[in-house]
Scaffold this active site. Structure first.
Site, PDB file in Angstrom:
ATOM      1  N   SER A  48       0.814  -1.217   0.000  1.00  0.00           N
ATOM      2  CA  SER A  48       0.000   0.000   0.000  1.00  0.00           C
ATOM      3  C   SER A  48       0.845   1.264   0.000  1.00  0.00           C
ATOM      4  O   SER A  48       0.393   2.325   0.415  1.00  0.00           O
ATOM      5  CB  SER A  48      -0.937   0.001   1.216  1.00  0.00           C
ATOM      6  N   GLY A  49       2.097   1.146  -0.485  1.00  0.00           N
ATOM      7  CA  GLY A  49       2.965   2.315  -0.601  1.00  0.00           C
ATOM      8  C   GLY A  49       2.706   3.087  -1.876  1.00  0.00           C
ATOM      9  O   GLY A  49       1.623   2.997  -2.479  1.00  0.00           O
ATOM     10  N   CYS A  53      12.065   0.399 -12.618  1.00  0.00           N
ATOM     11  CA  CYS A  53      11.612   1.581 -13.363  1.00  0.00           C
ATOM     12  C   CYS A  53      12.636   1.960 -14.431  1.00  0.00           C
ATOM     13  O   CYS A  53      12.289   2.263 -15.569  1.00  0.00           O
ATOM     14  CB  CYS A  53      11.343   2.744 -12.418  1.00  0.00           C
ATOM     15  N   SER A 113      10.401  10.960  -4.975  1.00  0.00           N
ATOM     16  CA  SER A 113       9.568   9.906  -5.541  1.00  0.00           C
ATOM     17  C   SER A 113      10.032   8.518  -5.130  1.00  0.00           C
ATOM     18  O   SER A 113       9.388   7.517  -5.471  1.00  0.00           O
ATOM     19  CB  SER A 113       9.561   9.997  -7.072  1.00  0.00           C
ATOM     20  N   ALA A 114      11.145   8.448  -4.415  1.00  0.00           N
ATOM     21  CA  ALA A 114      11.699   7.152  -4.002  1.00  0.00           C
ATOM     22  C   ALA A 114      11.240   6.845  -2.587  1.00  0.00           C
ATOM     23  O   ALA A 114      11.735   7.427  -1.620  1.00  0.00           O
ATOM     24  CB  ALA A 114      13.223   7.184  -4.074  1.00  0.00           C
ATOM     25  N   PRO A 139      10.280   4.034   0.672  1.00  0.00           N
ATOM     26  CA  PRO A 139      11.095   3.068   1.424  1.00  0.00           C
ATOM     27  C   PRO A 139      11.427   1.813   0.624  1.00  0.00           C
ATOM     28  O   PRO A 139      12.533   1.281   0.718  1.00  0.00           O
ATOM     29  CB  PRO A 139      10.217   2.730   2.636  1.00  0.00           C
ATOM     30  N   THR A 177      11.744   1.465  -2.694  1.00  0.00           N
ATOM     31  CA  THR A 177      12.771   1.779  -3.691  1.00  0.00           C
ATOM     32  C   THR A 177      14.142   1.885  -3.042  1.00  0.00           C
ATOM     33  O   THR A 177      15.134   1.342  -3.539  1.00  0.00           O
ATOM     34  CB  THR A 177      12.430   3.098  -4.406  1.00  0.00           C
ATOM     35  N   ARG A 178      14.204   2.579  -1.917  1.00  0.00           N
ATOM     36  CA  ARG A 178      15.483   2.774  -1.236  1.00  0.00           C
ATOM     37  C   ARG A 178      16.049   1.457  -0.697  1.00  0.00           C
ATOM     38  O   ARG A 178      17.266   1.257  -0.656  1.00  0.00           O
ATOM     39  CB  ARG A 178      15.317   3.798  -0.120  1.00  0.00           C
ATOM     40  N   ASN A 223       9.158   7.638 -12.676  1.00  0.00           N
ATOM     41  CA  ASN A 223       9.659   6.304 -12.351  1.00  0.00           C
ATOM     42  C   ASN A 223       8.556   5.417 -11.795  1.00  0.00           C
ATOM     43  O   ASN A 223       8.481   4.222 -12.099  1.00  0.00           O
ATOM     44  CB  ASN A 223      10.806   6.404 -11.344  1.00  0.00           C
TER      45      ASN A 223
END
Length: 314
Positions: free
Chosen positions: A10-11, A128, A159-160, A162, A164-165, A289
């Site tokens: 749900s991010g 992405c 736009s990044a 948790p 993605t990081r 992305n």
């Protein structure tokens, strides 16, 4: 009749996907959004859109009364979480579309190889950066051998999320592998840049390819054709400037990049510069992305549902 789907996560990506499924999906219908934080913004937004929600993870989805009717499940969590989710869902025979860099199933880039994997139980959407750049590598390799391809994906830091990081290492490894397996390059390398600029900049991607004695007109046309294919499902996808061709000089050795192919008199660098503006369904337009991942994943689900309908009609 629409094919029912669920979204795990749900991010940012999962929420954007839910909104796309509600607004623009044709053959698929969102049934459930799954999260683990009952107070997440994504679950709250889904409920406001009339979507059923679960806040107890994948087991909550399995226990959901509509689970038996759900045929396709998107996973937009993290590479590590997807491994556990896939194992939990495997006995139930659902089709999985993985938006993490876990790389369990075959890599799929819709404009390049979707039709090859319509029967796969699980497909992986690479990253992405992969969705933005691998079509270009494939376009070049359809005309000439690509000895080496390098991509640089620059995205707005805002736009990044948790997920993605947490997946930076997997991003580079998965994208590099897909540049070779899907894009057709002999050797591939991927780099991601989280740009902290304010105001945030939209996604920018650079593709550098080393080729021998290129037919510039054919390569340029192949790239333009591929950009048109991708922009059909990602409207904000476009070339930033003209394709550039640069012949390497005698002082430049690239053997360490190409696995042994020396520069030679006919080795050229093809440079392609792209940008991806998001549709702003959830995050602002600079989050291209996110938009290209969810748009590509939706394209896969639509094709799977359409293929199922065609087979049923035979």
């Amino acid at each position: 009749m629409s094919t029912k789907v669920a979204v795990i996560g749900s991010g940012n990506i999962g929420t954007d996907l839910v909104i796309k499924l509600k607004r623009i999906a044709k053959n698929v219908e969102i049934a459930v959004l799954v999260g683990i934080d009952p107070n997440s913004d994504g679950l709250a937004r889904a409920r406001r859109l009339g979507v059923s929600t679960v806040d107890s993870g994948v087991q909550g989805l399995i226990d959901h009364p509509e689970f038996a009717e759900i045929e396709i499940i998107f996973d937009s969590t993290s590479a590590q979480a997807h491994v556990a989710n896939e194992a939990a869902l495997r006995p139930y025979g659902k089709r999985l579309i993985d938006l993490t860099p876990a790389a369990i199933g075959p890599f799929v880039v819709p404009a390049v190889n979707l039709d090859e994997h319509l029967d796969a139980p699980i497909v992986n959407m690479v990253t992405c950066g992969g969705q933005a750049t691998i079509p270009i590598v494939a376009a070049i390799s359809s005309v000439t051998d690509v000895h080496y391809a390098e991509i640089v994906a620059s995205i707005a830091s805002k736009s990044a999320g948790p997920g993605t990081r947490a997946n930076i290492d997997e991003f580079t490894e998965t994208t590099s592998e897909a540049i070779e397996k899907v894009g057709g390059a002999a050797h591939g390398k991927a780099i991601i840049v989280l740009n902290p600029a304010e105001p945030p900049l939209i996604m920018r991607d650079t593709v550098l390819a080393l080729v021998s004695n290129p037919d510039q007109d054919k390569i340029r046309q192949s790239i333009l054709d591929m950009v048109a294919k991708v922009s059909a499902y990602v409207p904000g996808y476009r070339l930033k400037q003209e394709v550039q061709f640069t012949q390497l000089d005698d002082a430049e050795s690239v053997a360490t990049l190409t696995g042994g192919v020396e520069k030679g008199p006919g080795l050229w660098k093809v440079s392609v510069f792209l940008e991806v503006e998001g549709a702003a369904h959830y995050l602002p337009a600079y989050a291209g992305n996110l938009d290209i991942m969810t748009s590509a994943a939706l394209q896969v689900a639509e094709k799977l549902a359409e293929n199922k309908t065609l087979e049923a009609a035979r």
